[in-house]
Design a protein around this motif. Structure first.
Motif, short mmCIF file in Angstrom:
data_model
loop_
_atom_site.label_atom_id
_atom_site.label_comp_id
_atom_site.label_asym_id
_atom_site.label_seq_id
_atom_site.Cartn_x
_atom_site.Cartn_y
_atom_site.Cartn_z
N GLN A 8 52.56 31.99 46.51
CA GLN A 8 53.30 31.47 45.48
C GLN A 8 53.79 32.49 44.45
O GLN A 8 54.07 32.03 43.22
CB GLN A 8 52.66 30.41 44.87
CG GLN A 8 52.59 28.81 45.90
CD GLN A 8 53.90 28.65 46.21
OE1 GLN A 8 54.77 28.21 45.49
NE2 GLN A 8 54.09 28.65 47.71
N SER A 9 53.58 33.63 44.91
CA SER A 9 53.88 34.64 43.96
C SER A 9 55.16 35.54 44.35
O SER A 9 55.87 35.84 44.10
CB SER A 9 52.68 35.55 43.28
OG SER A 9 53.38 36.61 42.50
N CYS A 10 54.85 35.94 45.79
CA CYS A 10 55.62 37.00 46.28
C CYS A 10 56.20 36.60 47.86
O CYS A 10 57.28 36.98 48.25
CB CYS A 10 55.03 38.21 46.78
SG CYS A 10 53.59 38.28 48.17
N LYS A 28 38.68 32.19 48.71
CA LYS A 28 40.01 32.52 49.06
C LYS A 28 40.98 31.68 48.19
O LYS A 28 40.76 30.29 48.49
CB LYS A 28 40.09 32.66 50.66
CG LYS A 28 39.22 33.73 51.38
CD LYS A 28 39.93 34.97 50.88
CE LYS A 28 39.10 36.11 51.83
NZ LYS A 28 39.61 37.55 51.66
N SER A 29 41.72 32.18 47.78
CA SER A 29 42.86 31.37 47.18
C SER A 29 43.75 30.99 48.42
O SER A 29 44.24 31.54 49.16
CB SER A 29 43.66 32.20 46.20
OG SER A 29 44.91 31.59 45.81
N ASN A 30 44.15 29.80 48.16
CA ASN A 30 45.18 29.04 49.21
C ASN A 30 46.68 29.12 48.86
O ASN A 30 47.62 28.62 49.33
CB ASN A 30 44.72 27.64 49.68
CG ASN A 30 43.55 27.75 50.61
OD1 ASN A 30 43.28 28.48 51.29
ND2 ASN A 30 42.71 26.58 50.10
N GLU A 31 46.54 29.95 47.56
CA GLU A 31 48.12 29.81 46.79
C GLU A 31 48.53 31.18 46.79
O GLU A 31 49.98 31.31 46.79
CB GLU A 31 47.86 29.12 45.54
CG GLU A 31 49.27 28.93 44.81
CD GLU A 31 48.99 27.86 43.57
OE1 GLU A 31 50.21 27.52 43.16
OE2 GLU A 31 47.93 27.84 43.01
N TYR A 32 47.73 32.12 46.77
CA TYR A 32 48.23 33.58 46.41
C TYR A 32 47.73 34.59 47.34
O TYR A 32 46.49 34.43 47.79
CB TYR A 32 47.76 34.03 44.94
CG TYR A 32 48.46 33.14 43.89
CD1 TYR A 32 49.97 33.04 43.76
CD2 TYR A 32 47.81 32.31 43.27
CE1 TYR A 32 50.55 32.35 42.82
CE2 TYR A 32 48.21 31.55 42.07
CZ TYR A 32 49.64 31.47 42.01
OH TYR A 32 50.32 30.59 41.23
N CYS A 33 48.39 35.66 47.57
CA CYS A 33 47.77 36.67 48.58
C CYS A 33 47.24 37.87 47.74
O CYS A 33 47.02 37.82 46.71
CB CYS A 33 49.08 37.39 49.35
SG CYS A 33 49.93 38.44 48.25
#
Length: 86
Positions: A8-10, A28-33
């Protein structure tokens, strides 16, 4: 077609646990890499949407993606959670 999670950033696909960034607790984030988010914070907190557009374009060209795919990736950025607020 499977609904693929993306950063949700790149906009990078979060298609493996290895691609995901980490929260403060190590989960682990499910939103960001991993290229955007580490230890519960953005790696480049002062980056703005224009900087991200430039970065995505540069990285995708380096990987020899087709220009159509690059433009499509850049066009989705404003709708991602990180940039909706700005």
């Amino acid at each position: 077609m499977e609904n693929l999670a993306i950063c949700q950033s790149c906009g990078m696909p979060l298609d493996s646990e290895e691609a995901k960034g980490t929260e403060k607790d190590g989960q682990k984030s499910n939103e960001y890499c991993k290229y955007c988010y580490e230890n519960g914070e953005f790696i480049h907190p002062k980056m703005n949407l224009e900087d991200m557009r430039s970065n995505v374009q540069k990285q995708m060209k380096k990987l020899e993606h087709h220009e159509y795919a690059i433009q499509k990736a850049i066009n989705i950025l404003p709708g991602l959670n990180r940039w909706k607020k700005s």
